[in-house]
Design an enzyme around this catalytic site. Structure first.
Site, PDB file in Angstrom:
ATOM      1  N   GLU A  90       3.688   7.629  15.392  1.00  0.00           N
ATOM      2  CA  GLU A  90       2.285   7.587  15.831  1.00  0.00           C
ATOM      3  C   GLU A  90       1.536   6.455  15.101  1.00  0.00           C
ATOM      4  O   GLU A  90       0.862   5.634  15.726  1.00  0.00           O
ATOM      5  CB  GLU A  90       1.625   8.936  15.534  1.00  0.00           C
ATOM      6  CG  GLU A  90       0.175   9.001  15.943  1.00  0.00           C
ATOM      7  CD  GLU A  90      -0.559  10.181  15.290  1.00  0.00           C
ATOM      8  OE1 GLU A  90      -0.040  10.783  14.338  1.00  0.00           O
ATOM      9  OE2 GLU A  90      -1.680  10.461  15.747  1.00  0.00           O
ATOM     10  N   LYS A  97       0.853  -1.205   0.000  1.00  0.00           N
ATOM     11  CA  LYS A  97       0.000   0.000   0.000  1.00  0.00           C
ATOM     12  C   LYS A  97       0.882   1.246   0.000  1.00  0.00           C
ATOM     13  O   LYS A  97       1.499   1.595   0.999  1.00  0.00           O
ATOM     14  CB  LYS A  97      -0.926   0.036   1.214  1.00  0.00           C
ATOM     15  CG  LYS A  97      -2.060   1.025   0.940  1.00  0.00           C
ATOM     16  CD  LYS A  97      -2.637   1.706   2.145  1.00  0.00           C
ATOM     17  CE  LYS A  97      -1.863   2.822   2.737  1.00  0.00           C
ATOM     18  NZ  LYS A  97      -1.784   4.080   1.940  1.00  0.00           N
ATOM     19  N   GLU A 125       9.980   1.077  10.505  1.00  0.00           N
ATOM     20  CA  GLU A 125      11.026   2.104  10.362  1.00  0.00           C
ATOM     21  C   GLU A 125      10.317   3.434  10.545  1.00  0.00           C
ATOM     22  O   GLU A 125       9.491   3.815   9.723  1.00  0.00           O
ATOM     23  CB  GLU A 125      11.694   1.970   8.991  1.00  0.00           C
ATOM     24  CG  GLU A 125      13.035   2.677   8.926  1.00  0.00           C
ATOM     25  CD  GLU A 125      12.970   3.978   8.168  1.00  0.00           C
ATOM     26  OE1 GLU A 125      12.911   5.036   8.844  1.00  0.00           O
ATOM     27  OE2 GLU A 125      12.954   3.946   6.928  1.00  0.00           O
ATOM     28  N   GLY A 147       2.954   4.002  13.495  1.00  0.00           N
ATOM     29  CA  GLY A 147       3.641   2.747  13.839  1.00  0.00           C
ATOM     30  C   GLY A 147       2.993   2.079  15.046  1.00  0.00           C
ATOM     31  O   GLY A 147       2.819   0.856  15.091  1.00  0.00           O
ATOM     32  N   GLU A 195       9.721  15.611  15.738  1.00  0.00           N
ATOM     33  CA  GLU A 195      10.203  15.503  14.365  1.00  0.00           C
ATOM     34  C   GLU A 195       9.439  16.535  13.527  1.00  0.00           C
ATOM     35  O   GLU A 195       8.212  16.484  13.448  1.00  0.00           O
ATOM     36  CB  GLU A 195       9.939  14.092  13.837  1.00  0.00           C
ATOM     37  CG  GLU A 195      10.492  13.906  12.446  1.00  0.00           C
ATOM     38  CD  GLU A 195      10.370  12.473  11.965  1.00  0.00           C
ATOM     39  OE1 GLU A 195       9.331  11.844  12.217  1.00  0.00           O
ATOM     40  OE2 GLU A 195      11.328  11.993  11.329  1.00  0.00           O
ATOM     41  N   CYS A 205      13.448  10.697   7.517  1.00  0.00           N
ATOM     42  CA  CYS A 205      13.317  10.288   8.913  1.00  0.00           C
ATOM     43  C   CYS A 205      14.645  10.454   9.643  1.00  0.00           C
ATOM     44  O   CYS A 205      14.675  10.562  10.864  1.00  0.00           O
ATOM     45  CB  CYS A 205      12.804   8.862   9.002  1.00  0.00           C
ATOM     46  SG  CYS A 205      13.581   7.793   7.806  1.00  0.00           S
TER      47      CYS A 205
END
Ligand code: ADP
Length: 515
Positions: free
Chosen positions: A269, A213, A288, A271, A419, A322
């Site tokens: 979040e 996806k 990841e 994840g 982040e 990231c």
């Protein structure tokens, strides 16, 4: 990656296109104008609901084209196809050499279409086409070639076993590595093709089957890749591609009882939502996730390389990495020189549409990202942070943000803790090495870090002291298909790339034979 939900503009289904149905300002490759479908069991099909959503050009906010809004019904079909392809059919019986050659053929096809993929990445994500041409697409090609080689090298071991409660008995024991099964792969929008490659490469090398996806913001390169997957001779049902929103298609995949493993790249979040969705039947999960990577300049660093290195650490891919070097710790001896150098570099960056040949930094991917980054910039400045360069939106249309360096930050400010996922670095002076290591580690994330020094011994000591999955020394953003990448702490579970990625796609079976 930062936490967010889909932008409303991007998630609006069957959104009315611009007057000509596409973005007005650029010549689109003909493929973009063709109808887009889901790849399920080797067939290109509409979403069961018939719904679509628009994918936008982030430099204008205009519609590029529409793609199917796949949801639970489509995920069910795709998982069934992946299950059938895993349990019967040619993928199961292919030799590992044949499997490796099919992956290699996919790499060759991608290479033949390198210009087209660079264009798709730039159009859909906003990144400079020139960067996609030299980084994203070649890295994806290389990843497939690296993983093609592994297909024939997945082996177990033999074991001399003693079995104390079976005196006199003799056994022959060995392990073999088997594909984990049907894998759901959910990927983000910052490197759409490369993230598809990081996920598909090890899955295919190990003989798994996949439902992929793509992110709703950037579905195009994955759909085009699906066509090449077919051309490469990878059998029907081995790779199924379902475009759709995270909350519908993504959530259905993460919780699907027919999926053996979920591989996710995205925000911390989401994840956590993936882990919850996967928990009820204890699927295997690899993640990841986000980062807030410290970039440390020691007093003995070569500033000629450290200053451009620090700028590129944050501004590459518009900070939408990231592992972006978003906390820049500089020894007081060099603080003014470094921040002035990074500010000067920021001011020189040519910001513009990704498709313009002279663009060095494109727009953020979506209006939602723009709002999020602007919100954080506002919060930082309200708390006393001062921009030495940037600090504001660039222009009035498109999702552009000025490359920004903030000083006068304090620990605990949102810009220091969260982040940002935009071109914003917080520069912090330090005097004591132990204190800077502590500050670097004092964050929920542990994805990457860097240290700039000419002292070999210090380089090793700091590399060892930093709690992060990757530490770069006198360089930044160096990636290779052979080098594992992933996070400590809330930056994830498991590693992408390298031999370690294969562990996440195989089960070890022990076989014990009485002789
Ligand atoms: P970002 O915040 O940078 O957009 P996300 O973590 O939201 O990143 O998205 C990464 C991927 O996760 C995308 O493919 C998105 O569709 C998907 N996703 C978002 N929400 C969910 C969810 N609840 N369940 C499964 N996948 C999701």
């Amino acid at each position: 990656m930062k936490a967010s939900k889909t932008s409303s503009a991007r998630s609006s289904r069957a959104k009315a296109p611009a007057t000509n149905g596409t973005t007005a300002s650029i010549e689109l490759p003909p493929w973009v104008r063709e109808p887009k479908r889901l790849l399920i069991n080797g067939k290109w099909v509409d979403a069961a609901s018939g719904e679509t959503f628009a994918t936008l050009d982030p430099s204008t906010g205009e519609t590029l084209c529409h793609v199917p809004a796949g949801d639970k019904q489509d995920i069910d079909k795709a998982v069934a196809a992946a299950r059938a392809a895993f349990e019967s059919g040619p993928w199961r019986t292919m030799t590992s050499s044949e499997r490796g050659r099919a992956i290699w053929r996919l790499a060759d096809l991608l290479e033949q279409h390198i210009d087209e993929f660079a264009t798709l990445e730039s159009l859909d994500n906003g990144k400079p086409r020139a960067v996609a041409r030299v980084a994203d697409v070649p890295l994806a090609i290389d990843l497939f070639r690296y993983m093609a080689g592994w297909a024939t090298k997945l082996h177990g071991s033999t074991f001399p076993i003693s079995v104390p409660y079976a005196p006199g008995a003799r056994f022959f024991s060995y392990t073999q590595r088997e594909p984990i099964g049907v894998v759901g792969q959910i990927i983000p929008w910052n490197f759409p093709l490369l993230m598809a490659a990081w996920k598909l490469g090890p899955a295919l090398a190990t003989g798994c089957t996949v439902v992929l996806k793509p992110a709703e913001q950037t579905p195009l390169s994955a759909l085009r890749l699906g066509e090449l997957i077919q051309q490469a001779g990878i059998p029907d049902g081995v790779v199924n591609i379902v475009t759709g929103l995270g909350e519908t298609a993504g959530a259905a995949l993460a919780g699907h009882p027919g999926v053996d493993k979920i591989a996710f790249t995205g925000s911390t979040e989401v994840g956590k939502l993936i882990v919850k969705a996967a928990a009820h039947d204890l699927k295997k999960v690899s993640l990841e996730l986000g980062g807030k990577s410290p970039n440390i300049i020691l007093p003995d660093a070569d500033l000629e390389t450290a200053i451009p290195g620090a700028a590129s650490a944050i501004f590459f891919n518009h900070g939408q990495c990231c592992c972006a070097g978003s906390r820049l710790y500089v020894h007081t001896k060099h603080f003014d020189t470094v921040v002035e150098g990074v500010a000067a570099a920021a001011k020189k960056i040519k910001v513009g549409p990704g498709m313009s040949a002279d663009t060095e930094m494109g727009p953020l991917v979506s209006e939602e990202q723009l709002n999020r980054v602007m919100g954080l910039l506002k919060s930082g400045q309200a708390e006393g942070a001062k921009p030495l360069a940037g600090g504001a939106r660039h222009g009035k249309s498109g999702y552009f943000v000025q490359p920004t360096i903030l000083v006068n930050t304090q620990p605990g400010m949102r810009v220091m803790e969260e982040e940002i996922f935009g071109p914003v670095v917080c520069a912090v002076p330090y005097t004591d090495e132990q204190e800077v290591i502590q500050a670097a580690n004092n964050n929920i994330y542990g994805l990457a870090a860097a240290v700039w020094t000419s002292n070999l011994s210090k380089a090793h000591q700091i590399a060892s002291a930093i709690r992060a999955g990757t530490v770069w020394v006198n360089c930044y953003n160096i990636f290779d298909a052979a080098l594992p990448f992933g996070g400590y702490k809330q930056s994830g579970w498991g590693r992408e790339m390298g031999a370690e990625a294969l562990e996440l796609y195989t089960e070890t079976k022990s076989v014990c034979i009485r002789l």
